[in-house]
Every structure is written in C-alpha cells, then in structure tokens.
Design an enzyme around this catalytic site. Structure first.
Site, PDB file in Angstrom:
ATOM      1  N   CYS A 113      23.036 -26.695  17.151  1.00 28.63           N
ATOM      2  CA  CYS A 113      22.764 -25.701  18.265  1.00 28.63           C
ATOM      3  C   CYS A 113      21.393 -25.233  18.362  1.00 28.63           C
ATOM      4  CB  CYS A 113      23.533 -24.710  18.485  1.00 28.63           C
ATOM      5  SG  CYS A 113      25.681 -25.126  18.478  1.00 28.63           S
ATOM      6  N   HIS A 254      20.315 -19.019  22.754  1.00 28.73           N
ATOM      7  CA  HIS A 254      21.582 -20.116  22.842  1.00 28.73           C
ATOM      8  C   HIS A 254      22.488 -19.456  23.351  1.00 28.73           C
ATOM      9  CE1 HIS A 254      24.368 -22.984  21.436  1.00 28.73           C
ATOM     10  NE2 HIS A 254      24.457 -22.490  20.706  1.00 28.73           N
ATOM     11  N   ASN A 284      29.462 -23.162  25.531  1.00 29.23           N
ATOM     12  CA  ASN A 284      28.363 -23.784  24.605  1.00 29.23           C
ATOM     13  C   ASN A 284      27.965 -25.012  24.797  1.00 29.23           C
ATOM     14  OD1 ASN A 284      27.095 -24.122  22.281  1.00 29.23           O
ATOM     15  ND2 ASN A 284      28.148 -22.987  20.877  1.00 29.23           N
TER      16      ASN A 284
HETATM   17  O1  UT7 Z   1      26.886 -22.518  18.588  1.00 28.79           O
HETATM   18  C1  UT7 Z   1      27.136 -22.457  17.114  1.00 28.79           C
HETATM   19  C2  UT7 Z   1      27.313 -21.213  16.567  1.00 28.79           C
HETATM   20  N1  UT7 Z   1      28.736 -20.731  17.036  1.00 28.79           N
HETATM   21  C3  UT7 Z   1      28.954 -19.669  17.204  1.00 28.79           C
HETATM   22  O2  UT7 Z   1      28.165 -18.672  16.994  1.00 28.79           O
HETATM   23  C4  UT7 Z   1      30.618 -19.141  17.516  1.00 28.79           C
HETATM   24  C5  UT7 Z   1      30.567 -18.065  16.964  1.00 28.79           C
HETATM   25  N2  UT7 Z   1      32.255 -17.350  16.765  1.00 28.79           N
HETATM   26  C6  UT7 Z   1      32.514 -16.966  17.864  1.00 28.79           C
HETATM   27  O3  UT7 Z   1      32.083 -16.992  18.993  1.00 28.79           O
HETATM   28  C7  UT7 Z   1      33.848 -15.993  17.760  1.00 28.79           C
HETATM   29  O4  UT7 Z   1      34.093 -15.949  16.475  1.00 28.79           O
HETATM   30  C8  UT7 Z   1      35.347 -16.672  18.511  1.00 28.79           C
HETATM   31  C9  UT7 Z   1      34.766 -16.817  19.918  1.00 28.79           C
HETATM   32  C10 UT7 Z   1      35.171 -18.216  18.122  1.00 28.79           C
HETATM   33  C11 UT7 Z   1      36.352 -15.973  18.136  1.00 28.79           C
HETATM   34  O5  UT7 Z   1      36.417 -14.677  18.163  1.00 28.79           O
HETATM   35  P1  UT7 Z   1      36.722 -13.765  17.007  1.00 28.79           P
HETATM   36  O6  UT7 Z   1      36.533 -12.307  17.924  1.00 28.79           O
HETATM   37  O7  UT7 Z   1      35.687 -13.861  15.948  1.00 28.79           O
HETATM   38  O8  UT7 Z   1      37.980 -13.906  16.730  1.00 28.79           O
HETATM   39  P2  UT7 Z   1      38.976 -14.162  15.556  1.00 28.79           P
HETATM   40  O9  UT7 Z   1      38.591 -15.606  14.794  1.00 28.79           O
HETATM   41  O10 UT7 Z   1      38.618 -13.165  14.548  1.00 28.79           O
HETATM   42  O11 UT7 Z   1      40.503 -14.105  15.703  1.00 28.79           O
HETATM   43  C12 UT7 Z   1      41.112 -12.990  16.433  1.00 28.79           C
HETATM   44  C13 UT7 Z   1      42.501 -13.182  16.644  1.00 28.79           C
HETATM   45  C14 UT7 Z   1      43.208 -14.097  15.671  1.00 28.79           C
HETATM   46  O12 UT7 Z   1      44.424 -13.495  15.708  1.00 28.79           O
HETATM   47  P3  UT7 Z   1      45.179 -12.696  14.786  1.00 28.79           P
HETATM   48  O13 UT7 Z   1      44.906 -13.164  13.266  1.00 28.79           O
HETATM   49  O14 UT7 Z   1      44.297 -11.306  14.880  1.00 28.79           O
HETATM   50  O15 UT7 Z   1      46.586 -12.399  15.108  1.00 28.79           O
HETATM   51  C15 UT7 Z   1      43.150 -15.491  16.265  1.00 28.79           C
HETATM   52  O16 UT7 Z   1      44.209 -16.286  15.814  1.00 28.79           O
HETATM   53  O17 UT7 Z   1      42.553 -14.085  17.875  1.00 28.79           O
HETATM   54  C16 UT7 Z   1      43.305 -15.188  17.966  1.00 28.79           C
HETATM   55  N3  UT7 Z   1      42.597 -16.404  18.671  1.00 28.79           N
HETATM   56  C17 UT7 Z   1      42.912 -16.633  19.832  1.00 28.79           C
HETATM   57  N4  UT7 Z   1      43.762 -16.061  20.572  1.00 28.79           N
HETATM   58  C18 UT7 Z   1      43.757 -16.495  21.920  1.00 28.79           C
HETATM   59  C19 UT7 Z   1      41.550 -17.058  18.026  1.00 28.79           C
HETATM   60  N5  UT7 Z   1      41.317 -18.030  19.093  1.00 28.79           N
HETATM   61  C20 UT7 Z   1      41.975 -17.488  20.301  1.00 28.79           C
HETATM   62  C21 UT7 Z   1      42.031 -18.014  21.672  1.00 28.79           C
HETATM   63  N6  UT7 Z   1      43.127 -17.423  22.451  1.00 28.79           N
HETATM   64  N7  UT7 Z   1      41.622 -19.246  21.878  1.00 28.79           N
END
Ligand code: UT7
Length: 330
Positions: A113, A254, A284
């Site tokens: 990215c 980005h 993204n």
């Molecule tokens: O471009 C290159 C660089 N990339 C980035 O910078 C991306 C960076 N990361 C992110 O943007 C975020 O971490 C995400 C959007 C990918 C995820 O958001 P988050 O707030 O970090 O969520 P998390 O991974 O901590 O997950 C929180 C909860 C989990 O459930 P529990 O364990 O709390 O029950 C996940 O299983 O949300 C759940 N979850 C979802 N729920 C509904 C993860 N993905 C999804 C989903 N829909 N798509």
C-alpha cells in the site's frame, strides 16, 4: 534539475461490491463495516480486465493532462501487489506496450500500500539524475484477484482501481517535489501477507487448497502499528522541512480505514475539508488509493497548481512513507 509532480489521472472499474452484497457472502453487516472501516462499497474489475488494463486508462489521462504524448515518456514504473503475471512480464511492460511506448525502461516495484510513495521517491531521484524528462508512475490493483471472499477479516476491505501521474524535470525550484520519506521493516512481514505462490510456498495443490494465494492480515495488530507509525512519520516530515500542518493545502492519506485517517488527521489538527476521504466508495485499493483520491480531489477543483500536498501511506512489508509535494500541473 528538479522533479515536479505534473499531472494526475485515475480509472475506476464499473462493477461495485456493496456492504449489502458482502452480507450475503460472509458473516458481517453493513453496520459493522461502516462503523469499523468507513467503507460502503468498492469497485470490482471485470474478469477480462487485468491490473495493466486499469493502469493504462489512468495513465492516458495523466499523460494528456501533463501536456505530453506517450512517446515523450522516458520511463514507466508500476507499483502493484496484483500484477498481471506472477513473475513476468512486468505490469509496467504491459502498460508500456498498450500505450505504444517503446525502448524505455519499464519495471514494477513491490511495496504494497506504500507503493505510490515509493514510486514518487524513485521517479524523483531518476529525474534529478538529469537523464530523464518524463516518468510515468502507475499504481494499479486488481485486488479482487487475491482476496479470499470467505474471509470476513479481509474481503470487506479491498477494491480494484488505478491511479497514475507524470513526474517531469523542471529547473524551477518552486515547482519541485519537496521531500519524500519511505521506509520498511520486514520483521512485521507475517502480519500482512500473501503466503503462497511465491518461491517460499510454490504453487502446489496443497498450498492452493489451503488458500495461501490470498491475502491474510492480522487486522488489529496492523491497525495499531499503522496509526503509530503514520502519525510519527507525518510529524517527522513536516518538522524536517520546517513546515507546519496549517501550511499544507491538502492531506491525501492512504485509504485503508476511516479510523486510521481520522487518528492521524486529529493528531495533526488538520481540517476535515482539506483531507481526502474516498474510502467509503472505493475501499482500500493499495498502491492505487492515493492517486485515486488525489484524482478525485483534482476533478472536484480542490487541488490547484502550487498547492502543497501531504501524502502518507502504510502497508505490507511493513512499508510506510510520506511525501510533501507541490502540485505542478494545471
Ligand atoms: O492498507 C494496508 C494496511 N491495512 C490496514 O491498515 C488495515 C488495518 N486494520 C483494520 O482496518 C482493522 O483492524 C479491521 C477493519 C481489519 C478490523 O477492525 P478491528 O476494530 O481491528 O476489529 P478486530 O479485528 O479487533 O475484531 C473485532 C471483532 C472480532 O470479534 P470478537 O472477537 O470481538 O467477538 C472479530 O471477529 O469483530 C469481528 N469481526 C467482524 N465482525 C463482523 C472481524 N471482521 C468482521 C466483519 N464483520 N467483517
């Protein structure tokens, strides 16, 4: 001799994939995606479109807006993590061919990215060498080809698209690209990775069965490092160049996550209306995200000749970078 950022162009594929569509594919919701990422929909290229096809369309616009023709381009560099072919020929070579550009260097770079910032950095140095006049840089991605649409942690994030720019030589210091920072740390490589189909885990039936050809991401860990690294990097580049945030006309980060952009913007105390947000409509698009966002702002009349742009990006590798650029186009 200085390097100037002469023009911008982008191409947005026709197909759309909305949060509602994704609700039917994986266990997710429009509400969760909107709240956690800011994304509402992403663009998806047709099956018969490769990254170079998207890149060519963006490149044609950038070449035209720079007031040159294809045969005045003396180098083509493409940043992509979804190249037309796994190893060769390069996507840049395909873009050159489709534009009818002959007998010039064409190559791809791999910086995920952060690709567009790396491109600006590389083009700047080649121009400053005095040996090149107009370098075409392209960020082109068909990320839908490397996304696992059963993995809700990644498939909600990525989209397809391309952005391109012409970096030209100038003897006018007022038009010069001011500074570019770019860096990498391979210690974080495993957190954002396509583990298969390279020399480490070659294309074999068992690796494909395990879906190693698709992107895998430890989202939350990437998120935390991204916010910290980007904030420090942006503060650093401003400080190093003795420029304050309120002298910046436009902030083009980005587009990975609305919350990452907001965290950096608020740390800089940078006005919302001067910040590019295209994440809702494109998701993204990796190396294409900055030039696509820049192009939209340009077409909305928000970027004019002489405006000071601040760019930042973070991605797999990890890689990251920022740039301070005066827009030198019309
Ligand atoms: O471009 C290159 C660089 N990339 C980035 O910078 C991306 C960076 N990361 C992110 O943007 C975020 O971490 C995400 C959007 C990918 C995820 O958001 P988050 O707030 O970090 O969520 P998390 O991974 O901590 O997950 C929180 C909860 C989990 O459930 P529990 O364990 O709390 O029950 C996940 O299983 O949300 C759940 N979850 C979802 N729920 C509904 C993860 N993905 C999804 C989903 N829909 N798509």
């Amino acid at each position: 001799m200085y390097a100037s950022f002469k023009s911008i162009g982008s191409y947005v594929p026709q197909g759309t994939l909305t949060n509602k569509d994704l609700e039917k594919m994986v266990d997710t919701s429009d509400e969760w995606i909107t709240k956690r990422t800011g994304i509402k929909e992403r663009r998806i290229a047709r099956d018969d479109e490769a990254a170079s096809d998207l890149g060519v369309k963006a490149a044609k616009i950038a070449i035209k807006r720079a007031g040159i023709t294809s045969n005045q381009v003396d180098m083509v560099i493409c940043a992509t993590l979804s190249p037309d072919y796994l190893t060769m020929p390069s996507t840049a070579a395909m873009i050159s061919k489709k534009l009818g550009i002959k007998n010039v260097m064409a190559f791809d770079i791999s910086a995920a990215c952060t690709g567009f910032i790396y491109l600006v950095s590389i083009a700047k140095v080649f121009i400053e060498s005095g040996n090149f006049k107009n370098i075409l840089i392209v960020g082109a991605e068909k990320l839908s080809s490397i996304v696992d649409y059963t993995d809700r942690g990644t498939c909600i994030l990525f989209g397809d698209g391309a952005g391109a720019a012409i970096i030209s030589s100038t003897d006018n210091i007022d038009e010069a690209i001011i500074d570019v920072h770019a860096s990498a740390d391979g210690n974080f490589g495993d957190l954002l990775i396509t583990p298969g189909c390279g020399s480490k885990n070659p294309i074999r039936e068992e690796n494909v069965k395990e879906k190693l050809q698709y992107m895998k991401m430890a989202g939350n860990e990437v998120f935390k490092v991204a916010v910290k690294t980007l904030t420090n990097d942006v503060i650093d580049i401003l400080k190093k160049n003795n420029i304050s945030a309120n002298e910046v006309d436009i902030f083009i980060p980005h587009q990975a996550n609305y919350r990452i952009i907001e965290a950096v913007r608020m740390k800089l105390n940078f006005p919302l209306e001067k910040t590019a947000f295209t994440i809702a409509k494109y998701g993204n698009t990796s190396s294409a995200s900055i030039p696509m966002a820049m192009n939209d702002m340009y077409e909305e009349g928000k970027i004019k000749k002489g405006d000071l742009m601040l760019l930042d990006a973070f991605g797999g590798g990890f890689t990251w970078g920022s740039a301070l650029i005066k827009f030198a186009g019309n």
